[in-house]
Structure formats: C-alpha cells, structure tokens
Design an enzyme around this catalytic site. Sequence first.
Site: not given
Ligand code: ADP
Length: 212
Positions: A13, A88, A123, A156, A167
């Site tokens: 994404k 999400r 990554r 990360r 996750r």
């Molecule tokens: P990925 O898509 O690889 O899981 P992100 O950078 O989008 O990575 O998200 C990393 C973490 O940040 C998630 O596991 C969550 O803890 C938090 N996070 C990000 N966006 C949201 C969201 N919209 N709602 C809740 N938690 C979020």
Amino acid sequence: MNLILLGAPGAGKGTQAEILCKKLGIPSISTGNILRAAIKDGTPTGLKAKSYMDAGQLVPDEVIIGIVGERLEQEDCRKGCILDGVPRTIAQAEAIEKAGIRIDAVIAIEISEEEILRRMSGRRVCEACGSSYNVEAVPPKVEGLCDNCGGKLIQRKDDTPETVRERLKVYHRETAPLVDFYAERGLLKKVQVADNKEATNAKILAALGLDL
Ligand code: ADP
Ligand code: ZN
C-alpha cells in the site's frame, strides 16, 4: 479524487501510495507513517500508539479518526488524497462517511499470505521520510540509504515474524470486512499484486480507468 488503498500488511500500500501521489499530484496520507513520526517525536499521540503498534495491534479508532480529521483539513488535501492504511476498521470507515468525505474508489490490493511473509522479512523503511524498500525486491540504489532523502534504512520493530503473524490475524478480523463494506457501495476495485511495483501500479491505474 479521494482514494483508499486497502490490503494486508505487506501488500505494498505504501509503495503504491507513493507512486500514485506523484502521478496524480495529490498527497498520500499514511496513518502508519504519521504514527511512527509521532512516536519518534515523543508526542502524546505517539506515546499512546507505541505499545499497540509494537504488539501488532490496532491503535484505537478515536486516535486514528482524530489524526485523519486533522490531516484532511490541511490545504494540500483540497484536491483530494490517497488514504494509505486507513480506514482499517468499520468504525473508521463510518467516521469517514459521517465526516462527509466523498470516496471515489477503493483499491483492494490482493496478495498471498506466503508472499506477505517473504516480503516482510526483507522490508526496510527510511527512518527520516518513511519510504519503504525491500532488500530483495525493491532495493535502494545505495545499500542502507533512502533514495528519496538519503536517510538511514531500518527494519520496523513490528516486522518480526511473530508480530507479522499477529498483524495478519488483526487484518483478517478487523480490516478484511471493509472489502464487503465498499463493494456494497459500488466503490471496490480488486487488484492482484504483479511481479514488481511498476506492473502493480499499471494495474491500479487501469482499474481506476486512468491512462498516466
Ligand atoms: P502495514 O500496512 O504494513 O501493517 P502501517 O504502517 O500501515 O503498516 O501500520 C503499522 C501499525 O500502525 C499498525 O499495525 C497499527 O498498529 C498502526 N495503524 C496504522 N494505521 C492504523 C489505523 N488506520 N487504525 C489503527 N491502527 C493503525
Ligand atoms: Zn527517506
């Protein structure tokens, strides 16, 4: 144009959001990047978010809804934006609807679980600007350094295999229902990941009916 990028962790994404942002001339809003910056800066939001993120859990909806609401009010979002990693949960999607943000399309990036696990172990992300790379599939021009800003590339904390598995569980439970939510609204476009980021991007543009 307001777009949402939906997909499991590791689907790409963020990478696609970056390409689309350049091609469409609208900003991409990554809640993950905003939260990581907040943690780095030690803000109250960052302090609240850290333990959830490290454990692979979702940050509470009200925190996310606040962040996105604030960000969308900024000048550069007037012509639209690309939402990367948000909504999400159904609650977040409903909050976006309630706020009167008109969504033009939702791209669901589809990828196998096997491919996710492979990607996540390789990554690396830029500590400074959040750009993401993969040591095998999308290496930076200079090892360990960001192509965009020269920042240091790090792994990360939530990309360890155990946290990735958590996750993925959270994704299936909380986020996957959004596929039906947006299909019901006639907004969903499914795109299967391709061999590389350019090929995947071409499929996304085609799904959007854009020729760029
Ligand atoms: P990925 O898509 O690889 O899981 P992100 O950078 O989008 O990575 O998200 C990393 C973490 O940040 C998630 O596991 C969550 O803890 C938090 N996070 C990000 N966006 C949201 C969201 N919209 N709602 C809740 N938690 C979020
Ligand atoms: Zn960078």
